[in-house]
Design a protein around this motif. Sequence first.
Motif, PDB file in Angstrom:
ATOM      1  N   ASP A 119      -4.847  -6.128  19.370  1.00 27.89           N
ATOM      2  CA  ASP A 119      -5.386  -5.011  18.741  1.00 27.89           C
ATOM      3  C   ASP A 119      -6.653  -4.717  19.450  1.00 27.89           C
ATOM      4  OD1 ASP A 119      -6.030  -2.690  17.318  1.00 27.89           O
ATOM      5  OD2 ASP A 119      -5.654  -3.426  15.495  1.00 27.89           O
ATOM      6  N   PRO A 120      -6.703  -3.500  20.172  1.00 29.30           N
ATOM      7  CA  PRO A 120      -7.965  -3.237  20.867  1.00 29.30           C
ATOM      8  C   PRO A 120      -9.086  -2.829  20.001  1.00 29.30           C
ATOM      9  CG  PRO A 120      -6.481  -1.333  21.269  1.00 29.30           C
ATOM     10  CD  PRO A 120      -5.655  -2.469  20.589  1.00 29.30           C
ATOM     11  N   ALA A 121      -8.671  -2.639  18.731  1.00 26.56           N
ATOM     12  CA  ALA A 121      -9.896  -2.046  17.658  1.00 26.56           C
ATOM     13  C   ALA A 121     -10.193  -3.228  16.922  1.00 26.56           C
ATOM     14  CB  ALA A 121      -9.167  -0.989  16.760  1.00 26.56           C
ATOM     15  N   LYS A 122      -9.815  -4.407  17.159  1.00 27.88           N
ATOM     16  CA  LYS A 122     -10.403  -5.667  16.379  1.00 27.88           C
ATOM     17  C   LYS A 122     -10.578  -6.575  17.474  1.00 27.88           C
ATOM     18  CE  LYS A 122     -10.321  -3.569  12.219  1.00 27.88           C
ATOM     19  NZ  LYS A 122     -11.304  -2.719  12.147  1.00 27.88           N
ATOM     20  N   THR A 123     -11.741  -7.274  17.102  1.00 21.94           N
ATOM     21  CA  THR A 123     -11.799  -8.515  17.760  1.00 21.94           C
ATOM     22  C   THR A 123     -12.231  -9.880  16.659  1.00 21.94           C
ATOM     23  OG1 THR A 123     -14.291  -7.981  18.246  1.00 21.94           O
ATOM     24  CG2 THR A 123     -12.620  -7.570  19.925  1.00 21.94           C
ATOM     25  N   THR A 124     -12.234  -9.239  15.468  1.00 27.94           N
ATOM     26  CA  THR A 124     -12.766 -10.197  14.496  1.00 27.94           C
ATOM     27  C   THR A 124     -11.570 -10.377  13.598  1.00 27.94           C
ATOM     28  OG1 THR A 124     -13.714  -8.484  13.072  1.00 27.94           O
ATOM     29  CG2 THR A 124     -15.337  -9.667  14.404  1.00 27.94           C
ATOM     30  N   LEU A 125     -11.608 -11.249  12.508  1.00 29.44           N
ATOM     31  CA  LEU A 125     -10.674 -11.856  11.855  1.00 29.44           C
ATOM     32  C   LEU A 125     -10.793 -11.301  10.373  1.00 29.44           C
ATOM     33  CD1 LEU A 125     -10.949 -15.546  12.957  1.00 29.44           C
ATOM     34  CD2 LEU A 125      -9.019 -14.019  13.628  1.00 29.44           C
ATOM     35  N   LEU A 126     -11.725 -11.128   9.865  1.00 24.77           N
ATOM     36  CA  LEU A 126     -11.899 -10.672   8.248  1.00 24.77           C
ATOM     37  C   LEU A 126     -11.300  -9.382   8.366  1.00 24.77           C
ATOM     38  CD1 LEU A 126     -13.018 -11.528   5.550  1.00 24.77           C
ATOM     39  CD2 LEU A 126     -15.121 -10.248   6.300  1.00 24.77           C
ATOM     40  N   PRO A 127     -11.534  -8.433   8.869  1.00 20.56           N
ATOM     41  CA  PRO A 127     -10.928  -7.052   8.768  1.00 20.56           C
ATOM     42  C   PRO A 127      -9.304  -7.003   8.498  1.00 20.56           C
ATOM     43  CG  PRO A 127     -12.607  -6.609  10.196  1.00 20.56           C
ATOM     44  CD  PRO A 127     -12.453  -8.028   9.895  1.00 20.56           C
ATOM     45  N   PRO A 128      -8.734  -7.523   9.360  1.00 22.47           N
ATOM     46  CA  PRO A 128      -7.206  -7.618   9.369  1.00 22.47           C
ATOM     47  C   PRO A 128      -6.773  -8.513   7.964  1.00 22.47           C
ATOM     48  CG  PRO A 128      -8.018  -8.906  11.537  1.00 22.47           C
ATOM     49  CD  PRO A 128      -8.985  -8.066  10.848  1.00 22.47           C
ATOM     50  N   LEU A 129      -7.617  -9.631   7.761  1.00 22.30           N
ATOM     51  CA  LEU A 129      -7.188 -10.192   6.639  1.00 22.30           C
ATOM     52  C   LEU A 129      -7.269  -9.447   5.372  1.00 22.30           C
ATOM     53  CD1 LEU A 129      -6.401 -12.844   5.096  1.00 22.30           C
ATOM     54  CD2 LEU A 129      -8.557 -13.645   5.170  1.00 22.30           C
ATOM     55  N   LEU A 130      -8.135  -8.676   5.140  1.00 22.25           N
ATOM     56  CA  LEU A 130      -8.572  -7.967   4.098  1.00 22.25           C
ATOM     57  C   LEU A 130      -7.839  -6.343   4.091  1.00 22.25           C
ATOM     58  CD1 LEU A 130     -12.547  -8.098   3.855  1.00 22.25           C
ATOM     59  CD2 LEU A 130     -10.834  -9.460   2.564  1.00 22.25           C
ATOM     60  N   ASN A 131      -7.408  -6.026   5.152  1.00 27.81           N
ATOM     61  CA  ASN A 131      -6.940  -4.484   5.083  1.00 27.81           C
ATOM     62  C   ASN A 131      -5.630  -4.241   5.649  1.00 27.81           C
ATOM     63  OD1 ASN A 131      -9.536  -3.777   3.773  1.00 27.81           O
ATOM     64  ND2 ASN A 131     -10.388  -4.018   6.102  1.00 27.81           N
ATOM     65  N   PHE A 132      -5.197  -5.328   6.694  1.00 28.34           N
ATOM     66  CA  PHE A 132      -3.971  -4.958   7.450  1.00 28.34           C
ATOM     67  C   PHE A 132      -2.628  -5.347   6.621  1.00 28.34           C
ATOM     68  CE2 PHE A 132      -5.254  -4.795  12.072  1.00 28.34           C
ATOM     69  CZ  PHE A 132      -6.379  -3.951  11.933  1.00 28.34           C
ATOM     70  N   LYS A 133      -2.058  -4.395   6.105  1.00 28.02           N
ATOM     71  CA  LYS A 133      -0.971  -4.487   4.983  1.00 28.02           C
ATOM     72  C   LYS A 133       0.290  -5.103   5.702  1.00 28.02           C
ATOM     73  CE  LYS A 133       0.722   0.184   5.016  1.00 28.02           C
ATOM     74  NZ  LYS A 133       2.147  -0.022   5.413  1.00 28.02           N
ATOM     75  N   GLY A 134       0.389  -5.188   7.167  1.00 32.32           N
ATOM     76  CA  GLY A 134       1.451  -5.432   7.786  1.00 32.32           C
ATOM     77  C   GLY A 134       1.343  -7.245   7.921  1.00 32.32           C
ATOM     78  N   TYR A 135      -0.180  -7.539   7.969  1.00 27.74           N
ATOM     79  CA  TYR A 135      -0.270  -8.962   8.094  1.00 27.74           C
ATOM     80  C   TYR A 135       0.081  -9.391   6.644  1.00 27.74           C
ATOM     81  CZ  TYR A 135      -2.784 -13.265   8.061  1.00 27.74           C
ATOM     82  OH  TYR A 135      -2.930 -14.950   8.057  1.00 27.74           O
ATOM     83  N   VAL A 136      -0.497  -8.951   5.670  1.00 25.42           N
ATOM     84  CA  VAL A 136       0.200  -9.525   4.403  1.00 25.42           C
ATOM     85  C   VAL A 136       1.518  -9.391   4.111  1.00 25.42           C
ATOM     86  CG1 VAL A 136      -0.360  -9.439   1.853  1.00 25.42           C
ATOM     87  CG2 VAL A 136      -2.256  -8.851   3.450  1.00 25.42           C
ATOM     88  N   ALA A 137       2.290  -8.317   4.437  1.00 19.97           N
ATOM     89  CA  ALA A 137       3.770  -8.269   4.478  1.00 19.97           C
ATOM     90  C   ALA A 137       4.377  -9.523   5.073  1.00 19.97           C
ATOM     91  CB  ALA A 137       4.016  -7.079   4.692  1.00 19.97           C
ATOM     92  N   LEU A 138       3.858  -9.700   6.223  1.00 20.97           N
ATOM     93  CA  LEU A 138       4.549 -10.995   7.092  1.00 20.97           C
ATOM     94  C   LEU A 138       4.448 -12.323   6.227  1.00 20.97           C
ATOM     95  CD1 LEU A 138       5.787 -11.769   9.715  1.00 20.97           C
ATOM     96  CD2 LEU A 138       3.797 -11.903  10.925  1.00 20.97           C
TER      97      LEU A 138
END
Length: 253
Positions: free
Chosen positions: A93-112
Amino acid sequence: MNEIASVDQLWHSIHREAEIALARDPVFGASLSSTILDHPDFAGALAHRIGARLGRSAADRARFAQLATDAFASSPDLIDAASRDLQCIAVHDPAKTTLLPPLLNFKGYVALQAFRVSNWLWRRGRNDLALLMQSLSSDQLQVSIHPSASIGTSVFLDHATGIIIGAFAVIGDDVTILQNVTIGRKTSEPDRAPKIGSGVYLGGGSTIIGSVSVGDFAKIGAGAVVEHDVPAGCTAVGIPARLANCLEPDASA
């Protein structure tokens, strides 16, 4: 992040990012205590996140968090897969280089990760509870993955709205799936489900249906409808899908 970090290294990075976020913005950071900082490890934080996103009440949130905790304790490979999935977001994801935001906010990650827990239940014969988790993920996160599916690691559900992965579908490693993708069978037979290879890209709105094999590193264009095999490395576009960038560019998919 070019190399795969260990789970412990991943957790150290996430914890450090949370501490920096807390210092930078105390208002936002106040929510990080229960989400990240109060947990001893990545498994605990992820279990809490699954419970928070699936549960509709405090009791349900605690129940699903505990269920995920039990799954992670029984099968540490689930946490290794979750670590790889999270790290691949920072890579792809070119918009993200850190780990905290997708863990907190990416529902696709939690769904997986919720799917990985439901699959753990399914493989232990707890089918009703597994299907309940699928239903809640569909309702709360707009991602419906049947617990009998098989999904590799380093998988990225990008935007993650309207994704449907049907029963017995097989998906390899390093696969990127965009919004409104459907992967499903035409018939009830398990061996008629699609098989998606490693390194595949599935564009938004694409449909892969029936006893279809999509080879490694193939690309499926946005809106394509694939009902026949796509060889490794090829691109399939259109309705019905046709092959491009292959030795036989005029062949149908």
